[in-house]
Scaffold this active site. Structure first.
Site, PDB file in Angstrom:
ATOM      1  N   GLY A 158       0.785  -1.254  -0.041  1.00  0.00           N
ATOM      2  CA  GLY A 158       0.006   0.033   0.109  1.00  0.00           C
ATOM      3  C   GLY A 158       0.784   1.147   0.111  1.00  0.00           C
ATOM      4  O   GLY A 158       2.256   1.137   0.148  1.00  0.00           O
ATOM      5  N   LEU A 185       1.478   3.759   2.228  1.00  0.00           N
ATOM      6  CA  LEU A 185       2.197   3.928   3.552  1.00  0.00           C
ATOM      7  C   LEU A 185       2.975   2.644   3.604  1.00  0.00           C
ATOM      8  O   LEU A 185       4.248   2.766   3.899  1.00  0.00           O
ATOM      9  CB  LEU A 185       1.259   3.952   4.714  1.00  0.00           C
ATOM     10  CG  LEU A 185       2.014   4.159   6.036  1.00  0.00           C
ATOM     11  CD1 LEU A 185       2.881   5.576   6.128  1.00  0.00           C
ATOM     12  CD2 LEU A 185       1.107   4.335   7.281  1.00  0.00           C
ATOM     13  N   ASP A 242      -2.428 -12.423   4.450  1.00  0.00           N
ATOM     14  CA  ASP A 242      -3.689 -11.817   4.536  1.00  0.00           C
ATOM     15  C   ASP A 242      -3.696 -11.833   5.998  1.00  0.00           C
ATOM     16  O   ASP A 242      -3.968 -12.999   6.799  1.00  0.00           O
ATOM     17  CB  ASP A 242      -4.910 -13.098   3.998  1.00  0.00           C
ATOM     18  CG  ASP A 242      -6.091 -12.163   4.123  1.00  0.00           C
ATOM     19  OD1 ASP A 242      -6.516 -11.568   5.021  1.00  0.00           O
ATOM     20  OD2 ASP A 242      -6.978 -13.136   3.504  1.00  0.00           O
ATOM     21  N   VAL A 243      -4.085 -10.707   6.522  1.00  0.00           N
ATOM     22  CA  VAL A 243      -4.187 -10.296   8.230  1.00  0.00           C
ATOM     23  C   VAL A 243      -5.462 -10.948   8.774  1.00  0.00           C
ATOM     24  O   VAL A 243      -5.586 -11.143  10.073  1.00  0.00           O
ATOM     25  CB  VAL A 243      -3.737  -8.799   8.604  1.00  0.00           C
ATOM     26  CG1 VAL A 243      -2.560  -8.375   8.177  1.00  0.00           C
ATOM     27  CG2 VAL A 243      -5.090  -8.115   7.974  1.00  0.00           C
ATOM     28  N   TYR A 262     -16.229   2.627   8.166  1.00  0.00           N
ATOM     29  CA  TYR A 262     -14.645   2.755   8.202  1.00  0.00           C
ATOM     30  C   TYR A 262     -14.339   3.093   9.539  1.00  0.00           C
ATOM     31  O   TYR A 262     -13.299   2.394  10.113  1.00  0.00           O
ATOM     32  CB  TYR A 262     -14.186   3.501   7.095  1.00  0.00           C
ATOM     33  CG  TYR A 262     -12.919   3.914   6.943  1.00  0.00           C
ATOM     34  CD1 TYR A 262     -11.584   2.833   6.650  1.00  0.00           C
ATOM     35  CD2 TYR A 262     -12.516   5.097   7.364  1.00  0.00           C
ATOM     36  CE1 TYR A 262     -10.440   3.149   6.830  1.00  0.00           C
ATOM     37  CE2 TYR A 262     -10.880   5.278   7.130  1.00  0.00           C
ATOM     38  CZ  TYR A 262      -9.802   4.514   7.092  1.00  0.00           C
ATOM     39  OH  TYR A 262      -8.632   4.562   7.047  1.00  0.00           O
TER      40      TYR A 262
HETATM   41  N1  LIG Z   1      -5.412   6.877   2.959  1.00  0.00           N
HETATM   42  C1  LIG Z   1      -5.775   7.689   3.664  1.00  0.00           C
HETATM   43  O1  LIG Z   1      -6.071   8.862   3.408  1.00  0.00           O
HETATM   44  C2  LIG Z   1      -5.606   7.127   5.135  1.00  0.00           C
HETATM   45  C3  LIG Z   1      -5.834   8.332   6.297  1.00  0.00           C
HETATM   46  C4  LIG Z   1      -5.883   7.834   7.569  1.00  0.00           C
HETATM   47  C5  LIG Z   1      -5.320   6.794   8.008  1.00  0.00           C
HETATM   48  N2  LIG Z   1      -4.973   5.708   6.969  1.00  0.00           N
HETATM   49  C6  LIG Z   1      -4.559   4.543   7.448  1.00  0.00           C
HETATM   50  O2  LIG Z   1      -3.375   4.433   7.077  1.00  0.00           O
HETATM   51  C7  LIG Z   1      -3.024   3.103   6.852  1.00  0.00           C
HETATM   52  C8  LIG Z   1      -2.176   2.961   5.567  1.00  0.00           C
HETATM   53  O3  LIG Z   1      -3.229   3.219   4.330  1.00  0.00           O
HETATM   54  P1  LIG Z   1      -3.034   3.414   3.082  1.00  0.00           P
HETATM   55  O4  LIG Z   1      -3.471   4.779   2.729  1.00  0.00           O
HETATM   56  O5  LIG Z   1      -1.670   3.048   2.720  1.00  0.00           O
HETATM   57  O6  LIG Z   1      -4.030   2.309   2.158  1.00  0.00           O
HETATM   58  P2  LIG Z   1      -3.655   1.362   1.001  1.00  0.00           P
HETATM   59  O7  LIG Z   1      -2.950   2.040   0.039  1.00  0.00           O
HETATM   60  O8  LIG Z   1      -4.937   1.198   0.553  1.00  0.00           O
HETATM   61  O9  LIG Z   1      -2.826   0.431   1.622  1.00  0.00           O
HETATM   62  C9  LIG Z   1      -3.562  -0.655   2.356  1.00  0.00           C
HETATM   63  C10 LIG Z   1      -2.859  -2.080   1.855  1.00  0.00           C
HETATM   64  O10 LIG Z   1      -3.433  -3.007   2.829  1.00  0.00           O
HETATM   65  C11 LIG Z   1      -3.749  -4.268   1.923  1.00  0.00           C
HETATM   66  N3  LIG Z   1      -4.869  -5.070   2.346  1.00  0.00           N
HETATM   67  C12 LIG Z   1      -5.984  -5.028   2.181  1.00  0.00           C
HETATM   68  N4  LIG Z   1      -6.535  -5.993   2.864  1.00  0.00           N
HETATM   69  C13 LIG Z   1      -5.678  -6.739   3.427  1.00  0.00           C
HETATM   70  C14 LIG Z   1      -5.673  -7.902   4.251  1.00  0.00           C
HETATM   71  N5  LIG Z   1      -6.633  -8.650   4.513  1.00  0.00           N
HETATM   72  N6  LIG Z   1      -4.531  -8.511   4.269  1.00  0.00           N
HETATM   73  C15 LIG Z   1      -3.334  -7.921   4.125  1.00  0.00           C
HETATM   74  N7  LIG Z   1      -3.096  -6.843   3.453  1.00  0.00           N
HETATM   75  C16 LIG Z   1      -4.570  -6.066   3.107  1.00  0.00           C
HETATM   76  C17 LIG Z   1      -3.940  -3.625   0.673  1.00  0.00           C
HETATM   77  O11 LIG Z   1      -3.918  -4.609  -0.367  1.00  0.00           O
HETATM   78  P3  LIG Z   1      -4.738  -4.687  -1.711  1.00  0.00           P
HETATM   79  O12 LIG Z   1      -4.797  -3.350  -2.058  1.00  0.00           O
HETATM   80  O13 LIG Z   1      -4.096  -5.880  -2.449  1.00  0.00           O
HETATM   81  O14 LIG Z   1      -6.130  -5.315  -1.024  1.00  0.00           O
HETATM   82  C18 LIG Z   1      -3.131  -2.479   0.365  1.00  0.00           C
HETATM   83  O15 LIG Z   1      -1.819  -2.913  -0.003  1.00  0.00           O
HETATM   84  C19 LIG Z   1      -4.243   2.093   6.725  1.00  0.00           C
HETATM   85  O16 LIG Z   1      -4.516   1.714   8.186  1.00  0.00           O
HETATM   86  C20 LIG Z   1      -5.508   3.408   6.747  1.00  0.00           C
HETATM   87  O17 LIG Z   1      -6.648   3.029   7.593  1.00  0.00           O
HETATM   88  C21 LIG Z   1      -5.211   6.091   5.585  1.00  0.00           C
END
Ligand SMILES: NC(=O)c1ccc[n+]([C@@H]2O[C@H](COP(=O)([O-])OP(=O)(O)OC[C@H]3O[C@@H](n4cnc5c(N)ncnc54)[C@H](OP(=O)(O)O)[C@@H]3O)[C@@H](O)[C@H]2O)c1
Length: 285
Positions: A10, A12, A36-37, A125
């Site tokens: 992802g 981050l 897969d978590v 969410y």
């Molecule tokens: N994006 C934002 O604006 C934002 C804001 C505040 C906080 N956050 C938090 O920051 C963290 C990182 O977010 P991000 O923006 O980097 O999100 P992201 O790009 O969507 O990355 C999340 C990753 O988790 C993977 N994932 C989904 N389901 C999974 C599972 N069952 N087992 C293992 N991996 C899984 C996804 O893989 P697939 O794509 O292959 O499913 C993706 O690679 C998250 O905890 C999010 O809640 C994000």
């Protein structure tokens, strides 16, 4: 330190892996395909095999609107999965980092939110992420809960990229002016997480790009810095009618005695745009 990063594919996750590796940590990067978590046995196997000093859990179901219709999937990843990761880390005496969100707040506060403010998520969410915070801290006494917001980073699917694409198409771009938050560059957040994991400052931390703005102001700044002459129209949240409700104000600030502060969001944007330009130059040969 030996580190495991989950959700390493992802936005981050990629930056956490890059920073942690660059400062000399021994990193096992596990993408969704690798682990897969939501599978507790697989999580336990992966963590027990490596016996890391810490697990940085970047895996999440992050589709805020999609979660409204897919509550059980969102909950399995963001809440139960978080508990499995934290518990597996606890079993090998490892620390755990859980990344949470500004969307645990309802947005009614006028000032930026502190770690001690009451949570009241408005949408599925946010509720699943809050449950993930609780599952993590219950399972592992050495846990860091990091609330961040409005992330942009590598991989393409972020607000900056969406704006540049829409602006480049020459059509008017509608952006809401009535949601305020802290745009956060994952390169800066990743570096902060890697610093934090070396400490014993367990508990909740607010970590987001310093300062705040509306999505509309953020869009204007993206176009200004990219020298793109886009037609940006200011809209309201109500006009867009998205499935999930969003907080009007979700700016974060830390009330900790010794906070790890991130650079301002404008600096985050320029660092991201610079990196993007470099990448495009390299790809062009
Ligand atoms: N994006 C934002 O604006 C934002 C804001 C505040 C906080 N956050 C938090 O920051 C963290 C990182 O977010 P991000 O923006 O980097 O999100 P992201 O790009 O969507 O990355 C999340 C990753 O988790 C993977 N994932 C989904 N389901 C999974 C599972 N069952 N087992 C293992 N991996 C899984 C996804 O893989 P697939 O794509 O292959 O499913 C993706 O690679 C998250 O905890 C999010 O809640 C994000």
């Amino acid at each position: 330190m030996k580190l495991i990063v989950t959700g390493a594919g992802g936005m981050l996750g990629q930056d956490v892996v890059t920073v942690a590796t660059s400062v000399g940590h021994e990193v096992t990067a596990l993408s969704h395909d690798d682990l897969d978590v939501t599978d507790p046995a697989a999580v336990e196997r992966a963590v027990t095999r490596q016996r890391p000093g810490a697990v940085i859990n970047c895996a999440a179901y992050t589709d805020v609107d999609g979660a409204e219709a897919n509550e059980s999937t969102a909950s399995q990843v963001n809440a139960e999965g978080a508990g499995f990761v934290a518990d597996a880390a606890h079993q090998v005496d490892a620390k755990v980092v859980y990344v949470s969100t500004d969307y645990v707040f309802d947005g009614s506060k006028r000032e930026p939110y502190l770690e001690t403010d009451e949570t009241e998520p408005l949408q599925v969410y946010g509720r699943t992420k809050l449950a993930g915070e609780r599952a993590t801290s219950l399972a592992n006494g050495r846990s860091f809960i990091i609330r961040s917001s409005w992330l942009f980073g590598p991989g393409g699917g972020n607000f900056v990229e969406t704006m540049l694409r829409l602006g480049g198409e020459g059509k008017p771009v509608m952006v809401v002016h009535d949601q305020v938050g802290c745009p956060t560059y994952t390169g800066h957040l990743g570096a902060a997480l890697v610093r934090l994991v070396d400490s014993a400052a367990y508990g909740i931390h607010h970590m987001a790009g310093s300062g705040s703005c509306s999505w509309y102001e953020f869009a204007l700044e993206i176009f200004r810095r990219s020298e793109l002459d886009a037609n940006v129209l200011s809209s309201t949240t109500e006009m867009l009618g998205r499935p999930a409700e969003r907080p009007a104000n979700s700016a974060l600030v830390s009330g900790r005695e010794i906070p790890i502060k991130l650079p301002g969001w404008e600096r985050g944007l320029s660092d991201y745009l610079e990196r993007r330009a470099l990448l495009q130059k390299t790809e062009a040969g």
